[in-house]
Write an enzyme that holds these catalytic residues in place. Structure first.
Site, PDB file in Angstrom:
ATOM      1  CG  HIS A 167       3.816   6.946  -3.268  1.00 45.74           C
ATOM      2  ND1 HIS A 167       2.936   8.008  -3.297  1.00 45.74           N
ATOM      3  CD2 HIS A 167       4.944   7.425  -2.667  1.00 45.74           C
ATOM      4  CE1 HIS A 167       3.500   9.071  -2.760  1.00 45.74           C
ATOM      5  NE2 HIS A 167       4.715   8.749  -2.353  1.00 45.74           N
ATOM      6  CB  CYS A 200       6.242 -13.191  22.595  1.00 48.91           C
ATOM      7  SG  CYS A 200       6.803 -13.677  20.947  1.00 48.91           S
TER       8      CYS A 200
END
Lengths: 334, 334
Positions: A167, A200
């Site tokens: 979980h 990035c």
């Protein structure tokens, strides 16, 4: 009612969840079992009555809520760190600041099979888990009391899991926690200096250098970070700039499930199915000033122990270079 | 040579101590024993040949260096996280920043008796340990490569201790780690706003409110912090403003030893001699702009586990209110 308290020096918020434990003895090992003691697993199909009523479930063949037949099931945490009903009632007490411990605390059951791990799931089912994350964030985001949603997973007892059945958890908070805040500040500074997203930029440099790339697909890359805090720490980033996980469409989540599956299987192979933690780092909610953030998943097997140096200074000692970790993971036969 | 690397987003420095471990298997439990396997304790009197040569020792009855007869003994760590010889060679590699892992890593043996803990020591001997901390900081401070000295203790295996014999450690770093930096920034901001030390303000408010005071003496106070991250977390602060531990005279260290001893004995009583971490939070070195810092000791028994939520967000869930912890500690019979 839990309490949210701010440290007056560092500004970090702490959840004081006083409803949980009353006497010092309750904190000493062995800790009381959190599920029923009988060996019944409250997360298994057929035992749905043992959990609070479900919030969301995927039942491919249909069926009633809170009955078997689900593949993914989301429920409120029976022992929540924060309470969903109420108002924040922010206040100052001299130097100190507090508010009510308002928030959501949910559990995402990733599989009906008690023995199956996230790494065992076929990518299509892992994608279902990621869709549940996305759909719960999208729903909770409408609650304007919340500022940040943390999605995370503890796999195995050494990583803090109190129940074996696979979980994840989600906690929605009325404050932005310290580490996402530090990341945001770093991103903002880089964006101000260079008008570019720092993640990035990191992805581009890592693709060129290649030494820390673990696995790659058209939409995602998995890296061992340059300044990794833990052995075999990994970071999965979308290659195309995106600040919020919940903006991902099904196509993107399919690629995400594929790289996550491969990453977990490589880690399991190299480290003999270790205990691990997984955390989604996501943009804060309702903040239009954060176009420069870039969501990602962080994964760290629990191999070393946090001790006083790490806890007291925030400085980590990593006994293996991330380039070495990446090489072992890349070369694993899966 | 270890590496110091800076995370490009958050700015945190990580020690990559690559000399320590070579293969993934070395990280899997059971980890290789760090001392001799035979049961010989390298920290016991008579075994001095098993450690690097001592840097400092207290021998009340005299005697040769590296021979028995010491009460406190300081040695270089045999497995140092940082290396003392060399130059920093700071450099940038694209977005990334690194320097050589230069620093000092020492071990302070607190007692010749293998079975004695810090809490067992009479305050006069505990004062000797604190004097050793002070004298090592004063000596290392002359090395202009270092910016911060962390003094810390892991007591018991769950708290990260790898050897049983009671000891503390010291790491001198060429950077200021993230948590001391966050404290400094908070102190600086408060000083700018109000021209007061925030810790002095906290002490005054806590003395008035009394609910979180554990023990008090003329020179020091021990509190459970308002926003305590851990159950039974404690903070020992000098009542008179002082930024640097190493400026303490013997009289102040005597009071410090007394309150530390009482604090540890109260904790041992309430929590059945738990594993714990202790960290000295001290001002950075060579920084004359930090009159607003206030040194203190932080102590936390290791009762709960760090899991993904804490690791991924920096937000802690404390299952017991600090007022409750303080009450149990105050009322303990020692």
């Amino acid at each position: 009612m839990p309490d949210l308290r701010r440290d007056p020096v560092t500004g970090r918020w702490v959840i004081i969840a006083t409803d949980r434990i009353l006497r010092p003895q309750d904190l000493l090992p062995p800790q009381p079992p959190r599920g029923p003691a009988s060996g019944l697993c409250p997360f298994c199909p057929g035992e749905e009555r043992l959990t609070p009523r479900e919030i969301l479930a995927h039942r491919p063949a249909g069926g009633e809520p809170n009955s078997p037949g689900w593949q993914v099931r989301v429920i409120p945490n029976k022992f929540p760190a924060l309470q969903v009903e109420g108002t924040l009632d922010r206040e100052g007490i001299g130097l100190f600041d507090r508010m009510n411990g308002i928030g959501a605390h949910e559990v995402i059951l990733e599989t009906p099979d008690h023995k199956e791990t996230l790494a065992d799931l076929p990518p299509a089912r892992l994608e279902g888990v990621l869709r549940a994350f996305r759909d719960r964030i999208t729903d909770l985001k409408r609650d304007m009391r919340f500022r940040y949603i943390a999605v995370f997973k503890n796999h195995g007892a050494p990583a803090g899991a109190t129940l074996d059945h696979s979980h994840s958890q989600l906690i929605a908070l009325p404050v932005i926690p310290p580490l996402p805040l530090a990341e945001l500040q770093g991103c903002r500074q880089h964006y101000r200096d260079k008008e570019r997203c720092i993640y990035c930029d990191v992805i581009k440099q890592e693709q060129r250098e290649a030494a820390r790339v673990v696995v790659d697909n058209p939409a995602f890359t998995c890296l061992t970070p340059y300044a990794a805090r833990f052995p075999f720490e990994m970071c999965i980033l979308p290659k195309h700039h995106a600040k919020s996980f919940e903006d991902s469409d099904d196509g993107l989540l399919e690629w995400c499930a594929r790289i996550l599956s491969e990453t977990l299987r490589r880690m399991d192979r190299v480290l003999a199915r270790p205990a691990y933690n997984l955390v989604l780092h996501n943009a804060p909610l309702h903040d239009r000033r954060t176009p420069f953030y870039h969501w990602h998943l962080e994964i760290a097997p629990r191999l070393t122990q946090m001790a006083a140096f790490e806890w007291g200074t925030g400085c980590h000692v990593n006994p293996i270079a991330p380039e070495e970790s990446a090489k072992f993971l890349r070369e694993a036969e899966i």
